[in-house]
Design an enzyme around this catalytic site. Structure first.
Site, PDB file in Angstrom:
ATOM      1  N   GLU A   1      -0.932   1.280  -5.327  1.00 41.25           N
ATOM      2  CA  GLU A   1      -0.709   0.052  -4.582  1.00 41.25           C
ATOM      3  C   GLU A   1      -0.585  -1.155  -5.512  1.00 41.25           C
ATOM      4  O   GLU A   1      -1.468  -1.424  -6.319  1.00 41.25           O
ATOM      5  CB  GLU A   1      -1.866  -0.174  -3.606  1.00 41.25           C
ATOM      6  CG  GLU A   1      -2.149   1.050  -2.736  1.00 41.25           C
ATOM      7  CD  GLU A   1      -3.480   0.945  -2.013  1.00 41.25           C
ATOM      8  OE1 GLU A   1      -3.826  -0.184  -1.587  1.00 41.25           O
ATOM      9  OE2 GLU A   1      -4.166   1.970  -1.878  1.00 41.25           O
TER      10      GLU A   1
ATOM     11  N   HIS B   1       0.845  -1.205   0.000  1.00 38.28           N
ATOM     12  CA  HIS B   1       0.000   0.000   0.000  1.00 38.28           C
ATOM     13  C   HIS B   1       0.883   1.260   0.000  1.00 38.28           C
ATOM     14  O   HIS B   1       0.997   1.971   1.005  1.00 38.28           O
ATOM     15  CB  HIS B   1      -0.881  -0.048   1.249  1.00 38.28           C
ATOM     16  CG  HIS B   1      -2.033   0.880   1.281  1.00 38.28           C
ATOM     17  ND1 HIS B   1      -1.910   2.247   1.183  1.00 38.28           N
ATOM     18  CD2 HIS B   1      -3.358   0.637   1.434  1.00 38.28           C
ATOM     19  CE1 HIS B   1      -3.098   2.802   1.285  1.00 38.28           C
ATOM     20  NE2 HIS B   1      -3.998   1.841   1.434  1.00 38.28           N
TER      21      HIS B   1
END
Length: 306
Positions: free
Chosen positions: A280, A180
């Site tokens: 991400e 992320h």
């Protein structure tokens, strides 16, 4: 890591490390790398990379100025590891969802304490490897048994992450995941992501409607999309350009909370949405993976100069 073919990194015990040191940040233990060519910090809770700074440059990652380094608290910024599920469990495929026993998003790896496996150093690069044995200790959150091994590779060219999942149970294991990555910008309205043109994506802000990307991704408010693409990307911001390359991924999440959601987020200043974006590397939505007993899958990403 091309140089390692000529000069292999050496595996060293803590007393022999040349560039890596233990440090305590807040209440959490971390490994800090002070190499002549770059600096980096990896927090053991969550196997969380919070900074990467090549010599004479600014941080390539965005970390919230109000991030908390506390046991059990997810760190806002850097590169959180979302595993063994990504996002809302209810929005995952049935095979993934049936293993999850909590409504909490993004899995338990980002707040679990990982084990240091190895530090390898040479004059050009540093590698740090951490592991998480997802066994019965997590039985109240998840039904499964798997080993996660993550390796961080740092050099003057950039940084690489490789997250390998091995199924240690006798039953097939379905999981989703993401690295992320929070990236900085001086102006979100003048930032864009290139390389997703003509890709299909799920717009989670439009009741998970399927759409097709037309040209670069721009930001004019809250953005939360799951792209069906694992192609190399360029993230262009005022004054900087980064190349993001994925391995073992056919999905990419692009996220910015926008002004309204930013107010509701924890450890996130109200105006911070203007100075960050997330791109991400993932196995999300229909890109979830299934491993039979003993099988492994590696999700990898690298950040380099654009």
């Amino acid at each position: 890591m091309s140089e390692s073919s000529n000069k292999p990194p050496l595996s060293l015990t803590p007393g022999q490390w040349s560039f890596t040191r233990w440090n305590t940040i807040g209440q959490l233990e971390a490994l800090e790398v002070h190499h002549p060519l770059f600096e980096a910090t990896v927090v053991l809770q969550g196997a969380h990379l919070t900074r990467f700074i090549p010599k004479n440059e600014s941080d390539w990652l965005w970390l919230s100025p109000t991030a908390r380094f506390e046991p059990g608290q997810a760190i806002r910024g850097g590169i959180p590891v979302c595993w063994p599920w990504f996002g809302d469990p209810a929005r995952n495929a049935p095979e993934v969802r049936k293993r999850v026993k909590t409504p909490s998003p993004h899995g338990f790896a980002r707040t679990a304490l990982w084990k240091l496996e190895d530090v390898r150093e040479n004059a050009h690069e540093v590698e740090i490897s951490l592991s998480l044995n997802a066994n019965d200790d997590f039985a109240d959150l998840w039904n499964g048994h798997a080993l996660a091994l993550i390796t961080f590779s740092f050099s003057v060219r950039g940084c690489q992450l490789a997250l390998t999942t091995t199924n240690l149970s006798s039953d097939p294991l379905a999981f989703s995941q993401a690295l992320h990555t929070y990236l900085p910008t001086t102006d979100i309205t003048r930032s864009r992501v290139l390389g997703l043109g003509f890709s299909n994506y799920i717009d989670t802000l439009k009741d998970w409607e399927y759409c097709t990307q037309d040209g670069p991704v721009y930001f004019d408010g809250e953005t939360d999309r799951i792209y069906e693409s694992g192609e190399p990307l360029t993230i262009a911001t005022p004054g900087a350009s980064r190349k993001l390359t994925a391995v073992g991924s056919d999905s990419t999440v692009v996220w910015n909370p926008g002004p309204d959601k930013a107010i509701a987020l924890s450890d996130f200043p109200d105006a911070a949405w203007q100075t960050m974006l997330c791109v991400e590397t993932a196995n999300a939505a229909s890109d979830y993976r299934v491993l039979n007993e003993g099988q492994s899958h590696t999700l990898g990403m690298s950040i380099g100069r654009g």
